[in-house]
Design an enzyme around this catalytic site. Sequence first.
Site, PDB file in Angstrom:
ATOM      1  N   ASP A  93       0.819  -1.205   0.000  1.00  0.00           N
ATOM      2  CA  ASP A  93       0.000   0.000   0.000  1.00  0.00           C
ATOM      3  C   ASP A  93       0.858   1.262   0.000  1.00  0.00           C
ATOM      4  OD1 ASP A  93      -2.696  -0.042  -0.331  1.00  0.00           O
ATOM      5  OD2 ASP A  93      -3.205   0.383   1.745  1.00  0.00           O
ATOM      6  N   ASP A 111      -8.795  -3.307   1.861  1.00  0.00           N
ATOM      7  CA  ASP A 111      -8.705  -2.715   3.194  1.00  0.00           C
ATOM      8  C   ASP A 111      -9.675  -3.362   4.175  1.00  0.00           C
ATOM      9  OD1 ASP A 111      -6.793  -0.913   2.270  1.00  0.00           O
ATOM     10  OD2 ASP A 111      -8.317   0.486   1.594  1.00  0.00           O
TER      11      ASP A 111
END
Length: 502
Positions: A348, A401
């Site tokens: 990420d 997520d």
Amino acid sequence: MVVLASSFCFGSAGDIVHQDDVAPKRPGCENNFVLVKVPTYINGVEDIEYVGVGARFGLTLESKEKHANLSTLVLADPPDCCSKPRNKLSREVILAHRGNCSFTTKANIAEDAGASAILIINNRTELFKMVCEANETDVKIGIATVMLPQDAGASLENYLASSSTVKVQLYSPRRPVVDVAEVFLWLMAVGTILCASYWSAWSAREAAIEQDKLLKDGSDEFVNMDGVHSSGIVNINTASAILFVVIASCFLIMLYKLMSYWFIEILVVLFCIGGVEGLQTCLVALLSCSLHTYMVCEVPYHRTQPLGLPMASNCYPGIALIITVLQIVRVPNLKVGTVLLSCAFLYDIFWVFVSKWWFKESVMIVVARGDKSGEDGIPMLLKIPRMFDPWGGYSIIGFGDIILPGLLVAFSLRYDWLSKRNLRAGYFFWAMTAYGLGLLITYVALNMMDGHGQPALLYIVPFTLGTFLTLGKQRGDLKTLWTMGERERHCPHIQFQPAGSD
């Protein structure tokens, strides 16, 4: 791969504050580059609202429309405003063209002539950051300076050329600290993991009870039935966790390079299929639970949901797909969960921040927004319009997520149930709380950064994984959590005593 490649979280309305390390701040030239709303009134009638960008120098704009002055707009004469205007000004806003002299020179001349602000028309359709030149000293300017895109400037010039009375307001509203959309997204993410965790734990407990019954009935029958209860369940190992992130990176690059209208449409079709499968699986599970029977129900896709329907605009298929993935894919122990989340954490950060050094833009944010496709981004998102944000746009959270931390949270509940731990003495409550706090901090950071895209796992992973590891070490369970499942692979007849069994 698609799920992990969509692992990001940010508001897609566009950044309202633009940072620029190339143009450092100095006294008199230290404003942030902010987006500016420019509502217009033609002959007293409200017309189009344009968006410009404020300069590094000049007066700071009001943040509320009711406090912004309504001023008459006039054309500069000469048009570039590089010399004293021929027309007399009395607190009007002057409209000038870019070029022939510096931005600060134009602003100083407009201020000396009596203008209340200056709008500079760019020579392109996009906006440009107006900065102070390195050798300029007269940068203490007392009027607002805003740049407009070329098409907006041309439209205003046409109105003025036709002798229309044009009035404008200049203000730069701030984003709310918390938008209702973010509250809904938080509830959806936490609720999705909560439901998926209980479904996963319930399935694991039922499988353990079934194994226990088979062990009591006879080992021969158990051997013949071995593996039936785990049909359709995929346990991730350490190697696959690392490979998962590597392949997802390749897939993200492919999305970035091939981003187009037709490619997005293909992804929408694939998402429709996955969403329908997720809805079907959840519906079958609910019916099975209510009837206390195990059943298999094959529903043709075309009878459940039209294939071409853009389901990305509806959160329910996405949530159903996430729940299904969390039921099918499992981490067998804390070691695999740690490797997976650590790799995803680096993934990420790299594709949101570090990728700017190689690609001149954030690959993750470009893909999520669909900047090169003419669409609203890829469909693997939970997206809700920002209801009270004056700049509009969406609050977004990627499937990754939710799914990646959700795998660890679901594992914690399975461990608690199979080891007969109550809520406080177990790990699920604390893991779930840590995830909620991590996601909350993500949205706080998002608003503090004025809408700049934030990698959600940057905040969620330390909270969730850190809480799990700390509790495990304090309670002396870390070794058991770290190696859980490895013993069962070598000796599959040995299981945790399931809750509710004799």
